[in-house]
Every structure is written in structure tokens, then in C-alpha cells.
Write an enzyme that holds these catalytic residues in place. Structure first.
Site, PDB file in Angstrom:
ATOM      1  N   HIS A 176     -15.291   7.792  -6.289  1.00 31.73           N
ATOM      2  CA  HIS A 176     -14.034   7.972  -5.542  1.00 31.73           C
ATOM      3  C   HIS A 176     -12.816   7.512  -6.338  1.00 31.73           C
ATOM      4  O   HIS A 176     -11.691   7.840  -5.978  1.00 31.73           O
ATOM      5  CB  HIS A 176     -14.103   7.201  -4.220  1.00 31.73           C
ATOM      6  CG  HIS A 176     -15.043   7.834  -3.228  1.00 31.73           C
ATOM      7  ND1 HIS A 176     -14.615   8.567  -2.151  1.00 31.73           N
ATOM      8  CD2 HIS A 176     -16.395   7.866  -3.178  1.00 31.73           C
ATOM      9  CE1 HIS A 176     -15.659   9.018  -1.469  1.00 31.73           C
ATOM     10  NE2 HIS A 176     -16.750   8.599  -2.072  1.00 31.73           N
ATOM     11  N   ASP A 178      -4.788   6.532  -9.298  1.00 34.76           N
ATOM     12  CA  ASP A 178      -5.534   6.672  -8.048  1.00 34.76           C
ATOM     13  C   ASP A 178      -6.530   7.797  -8.217  1.00 34.76           C
ATOM     14  O   ASP A 178      -6.200   8.824  -8.817  1.00 34.76           O
ATOM     15  CB  ASP A 178      -4.562   7.030  -6.906  1.00 34.76           C
ATOM     16  CG  ASP A 178      -4.926   6.350  -5.598  1.00 34.76           C
ATOM     17  OD1 ASP A 178      -6.129   6.176  -5.353  1.00 34.76           O
ATOM     18  OD2 ASP A 178      -4.007   6.000  -4.833  1.00 34.76           O
TER      19      ASP A 178
HETATM   20  P1  ADQ Z   1      -8.332   4.034  -1.047  1.00 34.06           P
HETATM   21  O1  ADQ Z   1      -7.856   3.346  -2.278  1.00 34.06           O
HETATM   22  O2  ADQ Z   1      -8.612   3.188   0.112  1.00 34.06           O
HETATM   23  O3  ADQ Z   1      -9.586   4.967  -1.355  1.00 34.06           O
HETATM   24  P2  ADQ Z   1      -6.598   6.346  -0.022  1.00 34.06           P
HETATM   25  O4  ADQ Z   1      -7.157   7.630  -0.522  1.00 34.06           O
HETATM   26  O5  ADQ Z   1      -5.141   6.210  -0.181  1.00 34.06           O
HETATM   27  O6  ADQ Z   1      -7.150   5.069  -0.683  1.00 34.06           O
HETATM   28  O7  ADQ Z   1      -6.982   6.238   1.511  1.00 34.06           O
HETATM   29  C1  ADQ Z   1      -6.547   5.194   2.310  1.00 34.06           C
HETATM   30  C2  ADQ Z   1      -6.761   5.509   3.797  1.00 34.06           C
HETATM   31  O8  ADQ Z   1      -6.451   4.334   4.538  1.00 34.06           O
HETATM   32  C3  ADQ Z   1      -5.861   6.614   4.331  1.00 34.06           C
HETATM   33  O9  ADQ Z   1      -6.551   7.347   5.298  1.00 34.06           O
HETATM   34  C4  ADQ Z   1      -4.674   5.844   4.961  1.00 34.06           C
HETATM   35  O10 ADQ Z   1      -4.072   6.488   6.066  1.00 34.06           O
HETATM   36  C5  ADQ Z   1      -5.326   4.560   5.394  1.00 34.06           C
HETATM   37  N1  ADQ Z   1      -4.397   3.427   5.240  1.00 34.06           N
HETATM   38  C6  ADQ Z   1      -3.876   2.921   4.104  1.00 34.06           C
HETATM   39  N2  ADQ Z   1      -3.066   1.882   4.360  1.00 34.06           N
HETATM   40  C7  ADQ Z   1      -3.051   1.719   5.681  1.00 34.06           C
HETATM   41  C8  ADQ Z   1      -2.390   0.789   6.567  1.00 34.06           C
HETATM   42  N3  ADQ Z   1      -1.569  -0.153   6.121  1.00 34.06           N
HETATM   43  N4  ADQ Z   1      -2.635   0.920   7.881  1.00 34.06           N
HETATM   44  C9  ADQ Z   1      -3.453   1.895   8.343  1.00 34.06           C
HETATM   45  N5  ADQ Z   1      -4.100   2.788   7.576  1.00 34.06           N
HETATM   46  C10 ADQ Z   1      -3.902   2.701   6.254  1.00 34.06           C
HETATM   47  C11 ADQ Z   1     -10.416   5.350  -2.435  1.00 34.06           C
HETATM   48  C12 ADQ Z   1      -9.716   5.752  -3.737  1.00 34.06           C
HETATM   49  C13 ADQ Z   1      -8.750   6.912  -3.496  1.00 34.06           C
HETATM   50  C14 ADQ Z   1      -9.482   8.076  -2.831  1.00 34.06           C
HETATM   51  C15 ADQ Z   1     -10.285   7.614  -1.624  1.00 34.06           C
HETATM   52  C16 ADQ Z   1     -11.176   8.717  -1.081  1.00 34.06           C
HETATM   53  O11 ADQ Z   1      -9.016   4.639  -4.289  1.00 34.06           O
HETATM   54  O12 ADQ Z   1      -8.170   7.342  -4.715  1.00 34.06           O
HETATM   55  O13 ADQ Z   1      -8.539   9.054  -2.405  1.00 34.06           O
HETATM   56  O14 ADQ Z   1     -11.134   6.517  -1.968  1.00 34.06           O
HETATM   57  O15 ADQ Z   1     -12.035   9.225  -2.070  1.00 34.06           O
END
Ligand code: ADQ
Length: 464
Positions: free
Chosen positions: A157, A365
């Protein structure tokens, strides 16, 4: 296809209302095949010896959820240590933050061996196994060592960095060669695939075969990009929930005289949050028309508090936001609103829709799902503008966002200013094109294309 078995560090009950798009998407395939989801229980058992791991199983519909506990030492060395203090920083290009403590590697190997032992006892011959993320890179190799011959796929991921950065990990040879135990390795972007092929051919002596297959040591593995998507229908439905509508209305009312810019992330150094705040300061300095108007709402959820780099980040951010509010703010205008908390998932679409600009500016990311959520949440008649880091995996797909370099505060400020003044027609055109891409390559497309490729992968690991 027989049963699907998903393995990840943590698991989510796909039938619980709080489950996100990924859990729901995997849950559908698990339900269909009466599958198994295996991982860590989230419990640190105080008096347990390393590598013992008590197994818990329970059912959720037709899916079996199986989890093991970890000892405190295993948790500290495998999870906080090797996964989050070695692999996470290096894979996000932050060698400066990596802690190559040899104790960590022992814990990482021990927990992967524990997972393999416990999982093997639950497996059937015709299962298809799908392993997720950097915590479990050597899992297939451990399963093969125990005699497992099932098809096994792996999805990373997070980004895979260039070969020379991987080579900085003292055990990179062992780690990367363990990928040959998989039939298929899925990565988020074409850039990641290029890095993987380059590493394997230059550092691991592998030969590149047709069909993006790599061969070394009598094993072959296929490496392909499967950019992860979101569940567009589910997120659209969420946007119509009473909580989302209430949030939208409250935020619109509260900021009726302001132009809102939204950042929503896990509080992680890969997300470029201080750089974003500095670009916002640059915006206020260079373009005074934003005074009493532009307001940055930053919601950062607490994450990995026990790892030192995260505490440093928290302090840096608090100082930066405080200074901007002190220097630029007025009695009736606080330029930055920084909230260190997780907001309820149902409120996320409302926050996105109420914001004129979505600031998704990670330094690196794997994909970044917030970028996709922001677009889906917009009103197509009057959409906001996505400002996206070119270093997010999502930038390979979302070319109609305003792509920025998060290290360049001045350039970012210019793009934010352009976003704030973008004519309606251009906003609509960009939004239409982004939405089309996001809807086409959604989480269901991602799951199906990975599983189909895994079914048709004919490599030596499972056939040997
Ligand atoms: P993450 O680094 O966790 O995932 P991301 O893809 O941005 O990152 O997803 C985060 C999720 O958490 C989103 O659904 C977002 O809405 C939610 N979220 C973030 N901050 C929040 C907050 N303060 N309150 C509520 N909800 C919040 C890892 C990898 C990414 C990749 C994903 C999926 O780092 O690059 O996209 O896995 O493969």
C-alpha cells in the site's frame, strides 16, 4: 477460485458500519467465497512469551476472522520497530528517520513466522492467499518454507523507493528476495513498478521476462501496478447521510465569509503537513487579498504516538500554526484551524464539500485516498479544486488536479491562489475528468483486477 484468504496486520469487520471502502471491498470477496481474514488482534498480551500468539476465531456472516495476540516485545520490535521505524521511513524516502536496530529485524521475522505457523493450520489446498502491506513482506517465504503451495499475492500500500534507497536497509537482499515466494506483487503506481524492476535486475541479479515477470533463483514473480481506488458509491451515499449534510451546513455557516482550504490526514511526516502550512503562510504573505478570507482547516488524526519522529512532528506543527495565527490573525479571523483528532467518517464528505480547495500535499504517498474522496464529495455544479502533490501515487491518475511540488512553498502558494480564483467552467471541466477516472478505477476494479491477475499468474512458486 476456492476460498479467498486475506492477511493483513490489522483487520476490520467488513459488516460493521464503521468499515472503510477497503474493508468492505475485501469483505465482498470474502463473503462470496466463504473466506478467511487473518491478522493481529490488536491485543498486546502482557505475560506472553515472544512468538506464542493465542489464536482467536469468530464469524461475521460467511467470513471467518482469525487473529493472534502479540507479546509486548514482538509488538515493539515487529510493529513499532521494523515496520514503522525501518520500512515506513525508508519506503517514504526518509533514510534520516530510519532506526536500523538489529533487535527489530529479529522481531519482524519472528512475527512473520508466527503468522505463517498459525495461518498454515487454517489453510485449504485450493485457497488463494492475498497478503497486504509492508508488515508482512516475508510472509509468503515463511509459508513456502512450511510447505504451502497455494497461490499467494502481495499488495504494497505504500511506495516502493528507488533501488539505492532500498539498498540502504542492511537486510535488503533478504527482504526483497523474499518477494520471489509470491506469484504476484501488486504496487500502487508505474513509478513503483519501475523501481522494483530496477532493484531486482541490478541488486538481486534477476532477469526481466515478458509480461513484467522477474526470474531469479529458479523462481519467477509478476510485478504490476494496481492503483487502489475508493468505493465511489459508498462514499456518495455517505455524503447524503444526515451527519454529512449537517457537517456541510454547519461548516458553510461558520465560514460563510471565508474561503476554506481543507487538509485531512493521519498525522504522519510523509503527509507534508508542515510544508503545507508554510505554503499557506507564503500565500498570506504574497497575496494580501486573502486576508480575512482564506482559512486553512487541518484535521490530523493521531498516529503512532510512541514513535519519536511523530512527537517531533506534533510539536513542529503546533508551533507553526500558533505563529501564523499570532502574526496574521485578527480578532474575527483565525487563519489556521488545526485539530489533532479523527473525525467521524460520516463527516468527511461534508467537510470536503464545504471546502473551496482540497490540499493533499504529501511528500510521498503510496496512493492517497483523501484526494479521491475530496473529488467525489464535490458538488458537480460548483466544485472545489484539488491541489495534489506530484509525489502522491494518485498523481499518476489524477492529472487534472493542480499538481504541486510540496517542497516548493512559493510554487504551492501560486497554485493555491490559482485554485482560489479558478473560473467555474475550468473547475467543472477538471472535476468531470477527475471523477470519471476515480469512478472507473474504483476499489472494486482494483480488487477484481488484482485477483484476476493472481488467478492467471503462472509462476514457479505455487507450481513447484
Ligand atoms: P494512509 O496513509 O492511512 O494509507 P490515505 O490513503 O490517505 O492514507 O487514507 C486515509 C483514510 O483515512 C481516508 O479514508 C481518510 O478519509 C481517512 N482519514 C485521514 N485522516 C482522517 C481524520 N483526521 N479523521 C477522519 N478520517 C481521516 C495507506 C497509504 C496510502 C494508501 C492507502 C490505501 O499510506 O498511500 O492510499 O494506504 O492503499
Amino acid at each position: 477460485m476456492g476460498r479467498l484468504v486475506v492477511v493483513s496486520n490489522r483487520l476490520a469487520d467488513p459488516r460493521k458500519p464503521a468499515a472503510g471502502g477497503l474493508a468492505v471491498a475485501l469483505g465482498e470477496s470474502l463473503q462470496r467465497t466463504g473466506g478467511l481474514w487473518f491478522g493481529w488482534s490488536g491485543t498486546i498480551a502482557q505475560d506472553m512469551a515472544d512468538g506464542e500468539g493465542h489464536l482467536h476465531t469468530r464469524s461475521s456472516g460467511k467470513v471467518t476472522l482469525a487473529t493472534v495476540d502479540l507479546s509486548r516485545n514482538d509488538y515493539e520490535t515487529y510493529y513499532e520497530g521494523y515496520a514503522n521505524s525501518v520500512l515506513w521511513p525508508v519506503f517514504h524516502y526518509r533514510l534520516d528517520l530510519a532506526d536500523f536496530n538489529t533487535r527489530y529485524l529479529a522481531g519482524y521475522r519472528r512475527v512473520n513466522q508466527l503468522f505463517a505457523r498459525k495461518l498454515k493450520a487454517l489453510l485449504r489446498d485450493d485457497d488463494t492467499i492475498w497478503v497486504h502491506d509492508y508488515h508482512l513482506i516475508p510472509l509468503a517465504a515463511e509459508l513456502r518454507a512450511l510447505g504451502c503451495r497455494q497461490r499467494i499475492g502481495f499488495f504494497l500500500h505504500i511506495p516502493l523507493p528507488p533501488a539505492l534507497l532500498i539498498a540502504a536497509i542492511p537486510q535488503h537482499d533478504w527482504l526483497m528476495r523474499s518477494l520471489f515466494a509470491y506469484d504476484l506483487v501488486g504496487l500502487q503506481s508505474q513509478a513503483d513498478v519501475a523501481h522494483c524492476i530496477r532493484y531486482m535486475t541490478t541488486e538481486a541479479g534477476a532477469e526481466l521476462l515478458p509480461g513484467q515477470r522477474l526470474a531469479a533463483n529458479h523462481a519467477t514473480v509478476e510485478v504490476r501496478a494496481f492503483p487502489i481506488g475508493i468505493d465511489v458509491q459508498e462514499f456518495t451515499r455517505l455524503g447524503q447521510s444526515p451527519e454529512a449534510l449537517e457537517t456541510y451546513e454547519n461548516v458553510c455557516k461558520e465560514y460563510s465569509r471565508r474561503q476554506l482550504l481543507l487538509g485531512i490526514d493521519r498525522l504522519d511526516y510523509s503527509k507534508g503537513i508542515p510544508q503545507r502550512v508554510r505554503a499557506f503562510r507564503e500565500l498570506l504573505e504574497r497575496y494580501p487579498d486573502n486576508e480575512h478570507s482564506a482559512t486553512l482547516l487541518m484535521i490530523a488524526s493521531p498516529s503512532r504516538d510512541a514513535v519519536n519522529a511523530y512527537a517531533d512532528l506534533r510539536h513542529e506543527l503546533e508551533g507553526l500554526c500558533g505563529a501564523i495565527n499570532g502574526n496574521f490573525g485578527d480578532i474575527d479571523w483565525m487563519p489556521v484551524r488545526y485539530i489533532h483528532r479523527t473525525v467521524a467518517r460520516k463527516r468527511v464528505p461534508g467537510l470536503c464539500r464545504a471546502s473551496r480547495v482540497g490540499l493533499v500535499t504529501p511528500l510521498r504517498d503510496g496512493m492517497n485516498l483523501v484526494a479521491k474522496e475530496y473529488v467525489v464529495a464535490q458538488n458537480p455544479e460548483d466544485p472545489g479544486v484539488l491541489v495534489l502533490s506530484r509525489f502522491a501515487g494518485a498523481a499518476e491518475q489524477l492529472k487534472d488536479a493542480l499538481l504541486v511540488n510540496p517542497y516548493d512553498a512559493q510554487g504551492m502558494a501560486e497554485s493555491i491562489q490559482a485554485a482560489l480564483h479558478m473560473p467555474l467552467q475550468e473547475r467543472q471541466r477538471r472535476h468531470r475528468s477527475l471523477l470519471e477516472n476515480i469512478a472507473r478505477f474504483d476499489v472494486h476494479w482494483w480488487r477484481e483486477s488484482f485477483l484476476q491477475a493472481l488467478q492467471s499468474s503462472a509462476t514457479s512458486a505455487s507450481a513447484a
